[in-house]
Each structure stands twice: as structure tokens, then as C-alpha cells.
Design an enzyme around this catalytic site. Structure first.
Site, PDB file in Angstrom:
ATOM      1  N   GLN A  23       3.467  10.065   1.171  1.00 15.57           N
ATOM      2  CA  GLN A  23       4.598   8.951   1.156  1.00 15.57           C
ATOM      3  C   GLN A  23       5.178   9.738  -0.101  1.00 15.57           C
ATOM      4  O   GLN A  23       6.284   9.294  -0.302  1.00 15.57           O
ATOM      5  CB  GLN A  23       4.268   7.794   1.376  1.00 15.57           C
ATOM      6  CG  GLN A  23       3.834   6.696   2.152  1.00 15.57           C
ATOM      7  CD  GLN A  23       3.602   5.094   2.236  1.00 15.57           C
ATOM      8  OE1 GLN A  23       2.561   5.408   2.165  1.00 15.57           O
ATOM      9  NE2 GLN A  23       4.511   4.872   2.752  1.00 15.57           N
ATOM     10  N   HIS A  63      -1.154   6.650   7.676  1.00 15.50           N
ATOM     11  CA  HIS A  63      -0.612   8.004   7.271  1.00 15.50           C
ATOM     12  C   HIS A  63      -1.759   9.218   6.585  1.00 15.50           C
ATOM     13  O   HIS A  63      -0.449  10.713   6.561  1.00 15.50           O
ATOM     14  CB  HIS A  63      -0.120   7.374   5.968  1.00 15.50           C
ATOM     15  CG  HIS A  63       0.933   6.792   5.837  1.00 15.50           C
ATOM     16  ND1 HIS A  63       2.306   6.828   6.216  1.00 15.50           N
ATOM     17  CD2 HIS A  63       1.212   5.334   5.569  1.00 15.50           C
ATOM     18  CE1 HIS A  63       3.091   5.652   6.257  1.00 15.50           C
ATOM     19  NE2 HIS A  63       2.714   5.293   5.241  1.00 15.50           N
ATOM     20  N   GLY A  78       1.067  -1.106   0.103  1.00 15.11           N
ATOM     21  CA  GLY A  78       0.242  -0.027  -0.193  1.00 15.11           C
ATOM     22  C   GLY A  78       0.561   1.163   0.036  1.00 15.11           C
ATOM     23  O   GLY A  78       1.957   1.599   0.127  1.00 15.11           O
ATOM     24  N   CYS A 117       7.062   0.047   6.560  1.00 14.89           N
ATOM     25  CA  CYS A 117       6.582   0.492   5.807  1.00 14.89           C
ATOM     26  C   CYS A 117       7.415   0.958   4.413  1.00 14.89           C
ATOM     27  O   CYS A 117       8.764   1.931   5.515  1.00 14.89           O
ATOM     28  CB  CYS A 117       5.763   2.090   6.957  1.00 14.89           C
ATOM     29  SG  CYS A 117       5.539   3.065   5.715  1.00 14.89           S
ATOM     30  N   LEU A 118       6.711   1.940   3.308  1.00 16.01           N
ATOM     31  CA  LEU A 118       8.303   2.182   2.578  1.00 16.01           C
ATOM     32  C   LEU A 118       8.776   3.413   2.657  1.00 16.01           C
ATOM     33  O   LEU A 118       9.814   3.462   2.750  1.00 16.01           O
ATOM     34  CB  LEU A 118       7.435   2.071   1.171  1.00 16.01           C
ATOM     35  CG  LEU A 118       6.655   0.948   0.083  1.00 16.01           C
ATOM     36  CD1 LEU A 118       6.347   1.474  -0.903  1.00 16.01           C
ATOM     37  CD2 LEU A 118       8.085  -0.107   0.601  1.00 16.01           C
ATOM     38  N   HIS A 151      -3.543   1.266   8.723  1.00 16.47           N
ATOM     39  CA  HIS A 151      -1.937   0.961   7.953  1.00 16.47           C
ATOM     40  C   HIS A 151      -1.493   2.684   6.700  1.00 16.47           C
ATOM     41  O   HIS A 151      -1.535   3.765   7.423  1.00 16.47           O
ATOM     42  CB  HIS A 151      -1.070   0.428   7.273  1.00 16.47           C
ATOM     43  CG  HIS A 151       0.806   0.677   7.661  1.00 16.47           C
ATOM     44  ND1 HIS A 151       1.347   0.112   8.478  1.00 16.47           N
ATOM     45  CD2 HIS A 151       1.247   1.876   6.696  1.00 16.47           C
ATOM     46  CE1 HIS A 151       2.558   0.983   7.737  1.00 16.47           C
ATOM     47  NE2 HIS A 151       2.791   1.598   6.519  1.00 16.47           N
ATOM     48  N   GLU A 152      -2.534   2.258   5.617  1.00 17.49           N
ATOM     49  CA  GLU A 152      -2.405   3.584   5.256  1.00 17.49           C
ATOM     50  C   GLU A 152      -3.229   4.512   5.305  1.00 17.49           C
ATOM     51  O   GLU A 152      -2.914   6.204   5.073  1.00 17.49           O
ATOM     52  CB  GLU A 152      -2.987   2.842   3.440  1.00 17.49           C
ATOM     53  CG  GLU A 152      -2.034   1.520   2.788  1.00 17.49           C
ATOM     54  CD  GLU A 152      -0.563   2.370   2.668  1.00 17.49           C
ATOM     55  OE1 GLU A 152      -0.129   4.015   3.402  1.00 17.49           O
ATOM     56  OE2 GLU A 152       0.103   1.599   3.202  1.00 17.49           O
TER      57      GLU A 152
HETATM   58 CO    CO Z   1       3.750   3.351   4.948  1.00 17.79          CO
END
Ligand code: CO
Length: 156
Positions: free
Chosen positions: A51, A134, A46, A88-89, A130-131
Site C-alpha cells: 500500500q 494484501h 492496519g 481499506c485505505l 485483511h493485511e
Molecule cells: Co487494505
């Protein structure tokens, strides 16, 4: 389509609250396309707009069943609890456990502006939570119960 530059932990943009999308214009559609491409490039499950440096409530997810594009996603129901590992990226080389609902129902707009509801359990529930976090400047490390992999481990 284009791969966008990822923002990493420490970048203040990741801590800001994203604004609702009020008009699904070409710019938002291109953003969604680029976010999907960026998510695949970095092999993520995701990606949220902050991000890639955009403070809009836009999320893309693919748990292996094709890309889902969510505009203004909102959790409207949650059920149960599960503790599972997350990464997480934007936070490379760190993995930790987080407590999340086992099942969530999320209301959102698709790219055509149609109101939709998605129900997720397992990985999809985790990714949705999670997303959406953000979009409110919340990172998994804020909720982390136990660190499983840290940057120090990587350096050894
Ligand atoms: Co993340």
C-alpha cells in the site's frame, strides 16, 4: 519517520505478490516506522507494505492497543467464521461485508528478528487477515459479499 505515499486501487502494485524479508536491516526498520506513521496519519487500523509501494511481506496493525509490526506474517491456524464490514485505505469510500475466520493464529518475526505468534479475535483477526491478503495481491473487494457503501453513494 515519514509519511509515505499511499497506493490506490487500480495501481498494479496492489495486485502483486510481496517477497519475504530475508534480512531485517535499517531499511526494513525505517519502512516499519514510516508505515506506522502513515497508518496513523490516515486513521487506519492496519497497513501492508504494498500500500506504500513496497513489495515486501511487512504489515503494521493497531486496533487501539498500540502498534504491532509484523514481518513475514503467516496464518498458521484459523477457527470459526464471521461476516463483518471492512474498508481499506487503498479503496476510499467503499465498505462491504467479508467472511473471515473468527479467530486466527499468526506467526511472524518482530523487528528484532524474533519469531512470535499472535492470536487474534474480532477486529484484530479481521485486520490480520485483511493485511496478509494484501501481501498476496488480494483486496477485500475480491471477497466482498455485500457492498454497504459505494463510490456512487459518496457522490450523491
Ligand atoms: Co487494505
Amino acid at each position: 519517520m515519514a509519511i509515505r505515499q499511499l497506493r490506490y486501487v487500480g495501481d498494479p502494485i496492489l495486485r502483486k505478490t510481496s517477497k519475504k524479508v530475508t534480512e531485517i536491516n535499517e531499511r526494513i526498520k525505517i519502512l516499519l516506522e514510516d508505515m506506522v506513521e502513515t497508518m496513523y496519519e490516515y486513521e487506519g487500523v492496519g497497513l501492508a507494505a504494498p500500500q506504500v509501494g513496497v513489495l515486501r511481506r511487512v504489515v503494521v496493525i493497531d486496533v487501539g492497543e498500540g502498534p504491532i509490526k509484523l514481518i513475514n506474517p503467516k496464518i498458521i491456524e484459523k477457527e470459526g467464521e464471521v461476516i463483518d464490514a471492512e474498508g481499506c485505505l487503498s479503496i476510499p469510500n467503499r465498505v462491504g461485508t467479508v467472511k473471515r475466520p473468527e479467530k486466527v493464529k499468526v506467526e511472524y518475526l518482530d523487528e528484532n528478528g524474533e519469531k512470535k505468534v499472535i492470536e487474534g479475535t474480532g477486529l484484530l483477526a479481521k485486520a490480520l487477515c485483511h493485511e496478509i491478503d494484501h501481501l498476496d495481491g488480494v483486496l477485500f473487494i475480491d471477497k466482498m459479499i455485500e457492498e454497504l457503501v459505494s463510490e456512487e453513494d459518496e457522490e450523491e
